[in-house]
Design a protein around this motif. Structure first.
Motif, PDB file in Angstrom:
ATOM      1  N   GLU A  22     -27.393   2.927  24.761  1.00  0.00           N
ATOM      2  CA  GLU A  22     -28.154   3.824  25.629  1.00  0.00           C
ATOM      3  C   GLU A  22     -28.038   3.333  27.020  1.00  0.00           C
ATOM      4  O   GLU A  22     -28.063   4.155  28.122  1.00  0.00           O
ATOM      5  CB  GLU A  22     -29.283   4.228  25.049  1.00  0.00           C
ATOM      6  N   ARG A  23     -28.517   2.232  27.308  1.00  0.00           N
ATOM      7  CA  ARG A  23     -28.819   1.447  28.647  1.00  0.00           C
ATOM      8  C   ARG A  23     -27.243   1.449  29.333  1.00  0.00           C
ATOM      9  O   ARG A  23     -27.405   1.714  30.379  1.00  0.00           O
ATOM     10  CB  ARG A  23     -29.539   0.408  28.747  1.00  0.00           C
ATOM     11  N   PHE A  24     -26.390   1.058  28.490  1.00  0.00           N
ATOM     12  CA  PHE A  24     -25.110   0.994  28.884  1.00  0.00           C
ATOM     13  C   PHE A  24     -24.576   2.272  29.535  1.00  0.00           C
ATOM     14  O   PHE A  24     -24.043   2.258  30.668  1.00  0.00           O
ATOM     15  CB  PHE A  24     -24.088   0.469  28.178  1.00  0.00           C
ATOM     16  N   GLU A  25     -24.811   3.306  28.694  1.00  0.00           N
ATOM     17  CA  GLU A  25     -24.110   4.626  29.218  1.00  0.00           C
ATOM     18  C   GLU A  25     -24.903   5.239  30.359  1.00  0.00           C
ATOM     19  O   GLU A  25     -24.362   5.990  31.262  1.00  0.00           O
ATOM     20  CB  GLU A  25     -24.458   5.787  27.966  1.00  0.00           C
ATOM     21  N   GLN A  26     -26.181   5.047  30.313  1.00  0.00           N
ATOM     22  CA  GLN A  26     -27.100   5.478  31.619  1.00  0.00           C
ATOM     23  C   GLN A  26     -26.628   4.564  32.905  1.00  0.00           C
ATOM     24  O   GLN A  26     -26.305   5.474  33.687  1.00  0.00           O
ATOM     25  CB  GLN A  26     -28.496   5.389  31.419  1.00  0.00           C
ATOM     26  N   ALA A  27     -26.369   3.492  32.841  1.00  0.00           N
ATOM     27  CA  ALA A  27     -25.963   2.722  33.988  1.00  0.00           C
ATOM     28  C   ALA A  27     -24.554   3.084  34.253  1.00  0.00           C
ATOM     29  O   ALA A  27     -24.081   3.153  35.453  1.00  0.00           O
ATOM     30  CB  ALA A  27     -25.990   1.322  33.692  1.00  0.00           C
ATOM     31  N   ALA A  28     -23.654   3.241  33.251  1.00  0.00           N
ATOM     32  CA  ALA A  28     -22.267   3.674  33.476  1.00  0.00           C
ATOM     33  C   ALA A  28     -22.197   4.990  34.207  1.00  0.00           C
ATOM     34  O   ALA A  28     -21.446   5.162  35.245  1.00  0.00           O
ATOM     35  CB  ALA A  28     -21.457   3.657  32.099  1.00  0.00           C
ATOM     36  N   LYS A  29     -23.049   6.174  33.847  1.00  0.00           N
ATOM     37  CA  LYS A  29     -23.172   7.280  34.500  1.00  0.00           C
ATOM     38  C   LYS A  29     -23.452   7.225  35.989  1.00  0.00           C
ATOM     39  O   LYS A  29     -22.819   7.816  36.666  1.00  0.00           O
ATOM     40  CB  LYS A  29     -24.143   8.258  33.707  1.00  0.00           C
ATOM     41  N   ARG A  30     -24.541   6.392  36.195  1.00  0.00           N
ATOM     42  CA  ARG A  30     -24.774   6.054  37.722  1.00  0.00           C
ATOM     43  C   ARG A  30     -23.509   5.632  38.187  1.00  0.00           C
ATOM     44  O   ARG A  30     -23.536   5.803  39.706  1.00  0.00           O
ATOM     45  CB  ARG A  30     -26.155   5.285  37.648  1.00  0.00           C
ATOM     46  N   GLY A  31     -22.972   4.729  37.763  1.00  0.00           N
ATOM     47  CA  GLY A  31     -21.860   3.740  38.428  1.00  0.00           C
ATOM     48  C   GLY A  31     -20.821   4.761  38.812  1.00  0.00           C
ATOM     49  O   GLY A  31     -20.196   4.799  39.842  1.00  0.00           O
ATOM     50  N   VAL A  32     -20.563   5.864  37.806  1.00  0.00           N
ATOM     51  CA  VAL A  32     -19.333   6.861  37.959  1.00  0.00           C
ATOM     52  C   VAL A  32     -19.748   7.791  39.347  1.00  0.00           C
ATOM     53  O   VAL A  32     -18.889   7.898  40.110  1.00  0.00           O
ATOM     54  CB  VAL A  32     -19.348   7.673  36.849  1.00  0.00           C
ATOM     55  N   ILE A  33     -21.096   8.084  39.410  1.00  0.00           N
ATOM     56  CA  ILE A  33     -21.477   9.110  40.509  1.00  0.00           C
ATOM     57  C   ILE A  33     -21.353   8.184  41.835  1.00  0.00           C
ATOM     58  O   ILE A  33     -20.890   8.707  42.726  1.00  0.00           O
ATOM     59  CB  ILE A  33     -22.955   9.209  40.185  1.00  0.00           C
ATOM     60  N   SER A  34     -21.671   6.776  41.643  1.00  0.00           N
ATOM     61  CA  SER A  34     -21.559   5.959  43.032  1.00  0.00           C
ATOM     62  C   SER A  34     -20.351   5.513  43.387  1.00  0.00           C
ATOM     63  O   SER A  34     -20.023   4.604  44.344  1.00  0.00           O
ATOM     64  CB  SER A  34     -22.700   5.011  43.162  1.00  0.00           C
ATOM     65  N   ARG A  35     -19.315   5.663  42.155  1.00  0.00           N
ATOM     66  CA  ARG A  35     -18.056   5.013  42.378  1.00  0.00           C
ATOM     67  C   ARG A  35     -18.255   3.482  42.371  1.00  0.00           C
ATOM     68  O   ARG A  35     -17.327   2.706  43.050  1.00  0.00           O
ATOM     69  CB  ARG A  35     -17.124   5.470  43.454  1.00  0.00           C
ATOM     70  N   THR A  36     -19.041   2.846  41.711  1.00  0.00           N
ATOM     71  CA  THR A  36     -19.384   1.474  41.642  1.00  0.00           C
ATOM     72  C   THR A  36     -19.760   0.920  40.100  1.00  0.00           C
ATOM     73  O   THR A  36     -20.725   0.299  39.930  1.00  0.00           O
ATOM     74  CB  THR A  36     -20.547   1.101  42.516  1.00  0.00           C
ATOM     75  N   VAL A  37     -18.991   1.320  39.236  1.00  0.00           N
ATOM     76  CA  VAL A  37     -19.222   1.286  37.962  1.00  0.00           C
ATOM     77  C   VAL A  37     -19.758  -0.073  37.489  1.00  0.00           C
ATOM     78  O   VAL A  37     -20.610  -0.547  36.600  1.00  0.00           O
ATOM     79  CB  VAL A  37     -18.192   1.899  36.810  1.00  0.00           C
ATOM     80  N   SER A  38     -18.595  -1.011  37.685  1.00  0.00           N
ATOM     81  CA  SER A  38     -18.896  -2.555  37.285  1.00  0.00           C
ATOM     82  C   SER A  38     -20.223  -3.088  38.100  1.00  0.00           C
ATOM     83  O   SER A  38     -20.847  -3.658  37.237  1.00  0.00           O
ATOM     84  CB  SER A  38     -17.721  -3.405  37.688  1.00  0.00           C
ATOM     85  N   GLU A  39     -20.427  -2.862  39.065  1.00  0.00           N
ATOM     86  CA  GLU A  39     -21.340  -3.413  39.952  1.00  0.00           C
ATOM     87  C   GLU A  39     -22.749  -2.990  39.400  1.00  0.00           C
ATOM     88  O   GLU A  39     -23.745  -3.538  39.205  1.00  0.00           O
ATOM     89  CB  GLU A  39     -21.460  -2.976  41.540  1.00  0.00           C
ATOM     90  N   THR A  40     -22.826  -1.460  39.267  1.00  0.00           N
ATOM     91  CA  THR A  40     -23.928  -1.057  38.729  1.00  0.00           C
ATOM     92  C   THR A  40     -24.177  -1.469  37.392  1.00  0.00           C
ATOM     93  O   THR A  40     -25.582  -1.642  36.924  1.00  0.00           O
ATOM     94  CB  THR A  40     -23.914   0.651  38.703  1.00  0.00           C
ATOM     95  N   VAL A  41     -23.402  -1.481  36.325  1.00  0.00           N
ATOM     96  CA  VAL A  41     -23.698  -1.911  35.032  1.00  0.00           C
ATOM     97  C   VAL A  41     -23.933  -3.399  34.874  1.00  0.00           C
ATOM     98  O   VAL A  41     -25.200  -3.625  34.477  1.00  0.00           O
ATOM     99  CB  VAL A  41     -22.470  -1.469  33.962  1.00  0.00           C
ATOM    100  N   LEU A  42     -23.426  -4.210  35.560  1.00  0.00           N
ATOM    101  CA  LEU A  42     -23.712  -5.449  35.636  1.00  0.00           C
ATOM    102  C   LEU A  42     -25.014  -5.857  36.062  1.00  0.00           C
ATOM    103  O   LEU A  42     -25.925  -6.665  35.821  1.00  0.00           O
ATOM    104  CB  LEU A  42     -22.726  -6.318  36.187  1.00  0.00           C
ATOM    105  N   ALA A  43     -25.503  -5.051  37.320  1.00  0.00           N
ATOM    106  CA  ALA A  43     -26.777  -5.290  37.934  1.00  0.00           C
ATOM    107  C   ALA A  43     -27.763  -4.724  37.089  1.00  0.00           C
ATOM    108  O   ALA A  43     -29.144  -5.467  36.661  1.00  0.00           O
ATOM    109  CB  ALA A  43     -26.778  -4.556  39.208  1.00  0.00           C
TER     110      ALA A  43
END
Length: 93
Positions: A22-43
């Motif tokens: 669930e946390r991964f999916e939320q972070a991945a969605k935020r990353g898709v919106i900002s076009r920074t998936v890797s950085e957003t998820v790892l942060a």
């Protein structure tokens, strides 16, 4: 497309809680919106774990899939141009 190792969802914080999907999916969605998936998820994983040593590797691969439509259109145009030139070569024989 995002590929992850189980080390991301199994990463633990100081209370022993796992990061989980669930946390991964939320972070991945935020990353898709900002076009920074890797950085957003790892942060997000880093913030959650708060410097706790991890028991497993944490791996993430982000494969952008957008833009293929334009590439496909350009390649089709190029193929058609090549076909016209080949036909011209064979017609002159």
């Amino acid at each position: 497309m995002v590929l992850i190792s189980d080390g991301i969802v199994e990463a633990r914080n100081e209370q022993g809680e796992m990061y989980e999907f669930e946390r991964f999916e939320q972070a991945a969605k935020r990353g898709v919106i900002s076009r920074t998936v890797s950085e957003t998820v790892l942060a997000s994983v880093d913030d959650f774990c708060q410097e706790m040593p991890q028991e497993d590797d944490i791996s993430l691969i982000d494969i952008p899939c957008g833009g293929w439509e334009q590439s496909f259109a350009i390649n089709n145009t190029t193929d058609n141009i090549a076909e016209v030139h080949l036909n011209d070569l064979y017609d002159d024989s």
